[in-house]
Design a protein around this motif. Structure first.
Motif, PDB file in Angstrom:
ATOM      1  N   GLU A 103       0.828  -1.201   0.000  1.00 29.88           N
ATOM      2  CA  GLU A 103       0.000   0.000   0.000  1.00 29.88           C
ATOM      3  C   GLU A 103       0.866   1.256   0.000  1.00 29.88           C
ATOM      4  O   GLU A 103       1.856   1.336   0.726  1.00 29.88           O
ATOM      5  CB  GLU A 103      -0.899   0.034   1.242  1.00 29.88           C
ATOM      6  CG  GLU A 103      -1.856  -1.138   1.364  1.00 29.88           C
ATOM      7  CD  GLU A 103      -2.645  -1.100   2.666  1.00 29.88           C
ATOM      8  OE1 GLU A 103      -2.346  -0.227   3.516  1.00 29.88           O
ATOM      9  OE2 GLU A 103      -3.549  -1.936   2.833  1.00 29.88           O
ATOM     10  N   ASP A 104       0.475   2.227  -0.813  1.00 32.34           N
ATOM     11  CA  ASP A 104       1.100   3.548  -0.808  1.00 32.34           C
ATOM     12  C   ASP A 104       0.213   4.442   0.049  1.00 32.34           C
ATOM     13  O   ASP A 104      -0.927   4.734  -0.325  1.00 32.34           O
ATOM     14  CB  ASP A 104       1.206   4.087  -2.234  1.00 32.34           C
ATOM     15  CG  ASP A 104       2.047   5.354  -2.324  1.00 32.34           C
ATOM     16  OD1 ASP A 104       2.304   5.974  -1.271  1.00 32.34           O
ATOM     17  OD2 ASP A 104       2.433   5.735  -3.440  1.00 32.34           O
ATOM     18  N   VAL A 105       0.710   4.845   1.211  1.00 34.03           N
ATOM     19  CA  VAL A 105      -0.095   5.599   2.175  1.00 34.03           C
ATOM     20  C   VAL A 105       0.350   7.059   2.180  1.00 34.03           C
ATOM     21  O   VAL A 105       1.524   7.358   2.418  1.00 34.03           O
ATOM     22  CB  VAL A 105       0.048   5.002   3.594  1.00 34.03           C
ATOM     23  CG1 VAL A 105      -0.845   5.754   4.575  1.00 34.03           C
ATOM     24  CG2 VAL A 105      -0.285   3.516   3.585  1.00 34.03           C
ATOM     25  N   ARG A 121       4.355  10.116   4.619  1.00 32.68           N
ATOM     26  CA  ARG A 121       4.054   9.253   3.478  1.00 32.68           C
ATOM     27  C   ARG A 121       4.882   7.979   3.589  1.00 32.68           C
ATOM     28  O   ARG A 121       6.058   8.017   3.976  1.00 32.68           O
ATOM     29  CB  ARG A 121       4.389   9.958   2.166  1.00 32.68           C
ATOM     30  CG  ARG A 121       4.025   9.112   0.949  1.00 32.68           C
ATOM     31  CD  ARG A 121       4.247   9.832  -0.343  1.00 32.68           C
ATOM     32  NE  ARG A 121       3.833   9.008  -1.468  1.00 32.68           N
ATOM     33  CZ  ARG A 121       3.899   9.390  -2.738  1.00 32.68           C
ATOM     34  NH1 ARG A 121       4.338  10.595  -3.038  1.00 32.68           N
ATOM     35  NH2 ARG A 121       3.508   8.579  -3.702  1.00 32.68           N
ATOM     36  N   LYS A 122       4.264   6.847   3.256  1.00 37.62           N
ATOM     37  CA  LYS A 122       4.949   5.574   3.437  1.00 37.62           C
ATOM     38  C   LYS A 122       4.466   4.542   2.433  1.00 37.62           C
ATOM     39  O   LYS A 122       3.418   4.693   1.804  1.00 37.62           O
ATOM     40  CB  LYS A 122       4.701   5.049   4.855  1.00 37.62           C
ATOM     41  CG  LYS A 122       3.259   4.622   5.110  1.00 37.62           C
ATOM     42  CD  LYS A 122       3.003   4.261   6.569  1.00 37.62           C
ATOM     43  CE  LYS A 122       2.915   5.493   7.431  1.00 37.62           C
ATOM     44  NZ  LYS A 122       2.510   5.191   8.829  1.00 37.62           N
ATOM     45  N   VAL A 123       5.246   3.486   2.316  1.00 38.58           N
ATOM     46  CA  VAL A 123       4.822   2.289   1.600  1.00 38.58           C
ATOM     47  C   VAL A 123       4.742   1.178   2.635  1.00 38.58           C
ATOM     48  O   VAL A 123       5.694   0.948   3.386  1.00 38.58           O
ATOM     49  CB  VAL A 123       5.808   1.903   0.479  1.00 38.58           C
ATOM     50  CG1 VAL A 123       5.477   0.512  -0.063  1.00 38.58           C
ATOM     51  CG2 VAL A 123       5.752   2.922  -0.646  1.00 38.58           C
ATOM     52  N   ARG A 145      10.855  11.709  -0.119  1.00 41.17           N
ATOM     53  CA  ARG A 145       9.439  11.959  -0.369  1.00 41.17           C
ATOM     54  C   ARG A 145       8.667  10.719  -0.810  1.00 41.17           C
ATOM     55  O   ARG A 145       7.482  10.614  -0.582  1.00 41.17           O
ATOM     56  CB  ARG A 145       9.291  13.067  -1.428  1.00 41.17           C
ATOM     57  CG  ARG A 145       9.809  14.430  -0.953  1.00 41.17           C
ATOM     58  CD  ARG A 145       9.077  14.875   0.297  1.00 41.17           C
ATOM     59  NE  ARG A 145       9.573  16.110   0.851  1.00 41.17           N
ATOM     60  CZ  ARG A 145       8.929  17.271   0.780  1.00 41.17           C
ATOM     61  NH1 ARG A 145       7.781  17.356   0.156  1.00 41.17           N
ATOM     62  NH2 ARG A 145       9.443  18.335   1.348  1.00 41.17           N
ATOM     63  N   LYS A 146       9.316   9.771  -1.472  1.00 38.08           N
ATOM     64  CA  LYS A 146       8.579   8.615  -1.986  1.00 38.08           C
ATOM     65  C   LYS A 146       9.383   7.328  -1.811  1.00 38.08           C
ATOM     66  O   LYS A 146      10.288   7.050  -2.594  1.00 38.08           O
ATOM     67  CB  LYS A 146       8.229   8.798  -3.465  1.00 38.08           C
ATOM     68  CG  LYS A 146       7.256   7.730  -3.963  1.00 38.08           C
ATOM     69  CD  LYS A 146       6.891   7.964  -5.418  1.00 38.08           C
ATOM     70  CE  LYS A 146       5.786   7.012  -5.868  1.00 38.08           C
ATOM     71  NZ  LYS A 146       6.110   5.596  -5.649  1.00 38.08           N
TER      72      LYS A 146
END
Length: 202
Positions: A103-105, A121-123, A145-146
């Protein structure tokens, strides 16, 4: 070994380093500029390194860094690991299992060491093992950031296998089912991804 994700960051300053080195041969005043770009290239190369690891016993740390805190929450042990800019930023699976969710949160961009950074922001990667669901969260920071995931639902992962990375300072949160493992790690402990045993199976 250097991660392919690091090439776009490493190649430009490396090319400029070569150009300014050639210019410095003719004009010594250009030498400081060469040294600056050479240093930038070295730092970026260091950051995106991906060394091989000798996989440890039991539950292994998913990342290099320092254990910030360990919390019991909702039937899980939460192990928070802070990665500074000098740590290897490859994230590894702490156990062998099957990926059942990625999931990309969305979230904020606080410094990874700050209070509340777990809401950045998290995975989130969920791994099923022996009927238990483990969770590895790759949490971004002020510059990171990602986070990047390299696995998909249905993938079978081995303990210590690379599952993703985060760039430029970040945090990894590992949720370990209380019924499945005992925590051995302690706050402020330095851990090495894939090598350090942070828990033992029950």
């Amino acid at each position: 070994m250097i991660l392919r994700e690091g090439m776009k960051w490493t190649i430009p300053p490396a090319i400029l380093s070569v150009i300014f080195l050639l210019m410095a041969v003719q004009n010594s005043k250009v030498l400081p500029v060469f040294l600056i770009f050479a240093a930038i290239t070295a730092i970026i190369t260091l950051f995106f390194r991906d060394p091989e690891r000798r996989i440890g016993d039991g539950v292994v740390s998913p990342a290099d860094g320092t254990v910030l805190q360990i919390i019991k929450r909702d039937g899980y042990h939460e192990v928070h690991i802070f990665l500074n800019i000098y740590n290897v930023h490859v994230v590894r699976s702490p156990i062998e299992g099957t990926v059942v969710g990625v999931e990309d949160v969305s979230g904020g961009h606080k410094p990874a060491f700050a209070r509340g950074a777990e809401k950045n922001r998290k995975v989130r990667v969920m791994i099923k093992e022996q009927g238990h669901e483990w969770v590895v969260e790759l949490v971004g920071g002020l510059l990171a950031r990602k986070p990047i995931s390299w696995v998909r639902v249905g993938d079978r992962v081995l303990k210590g296998e690379r599952i993703g990375m985060i760039t430029f300072g970040s945090r990894v949160i590992l949720r370990i089912p209380e019924a499945r493992a005992k925590i051995l790690a302690k706050p402020n402990e330095k851990v090495v991804g894939g090598e350090t045993t942070i828990g033992e199976f029950l």
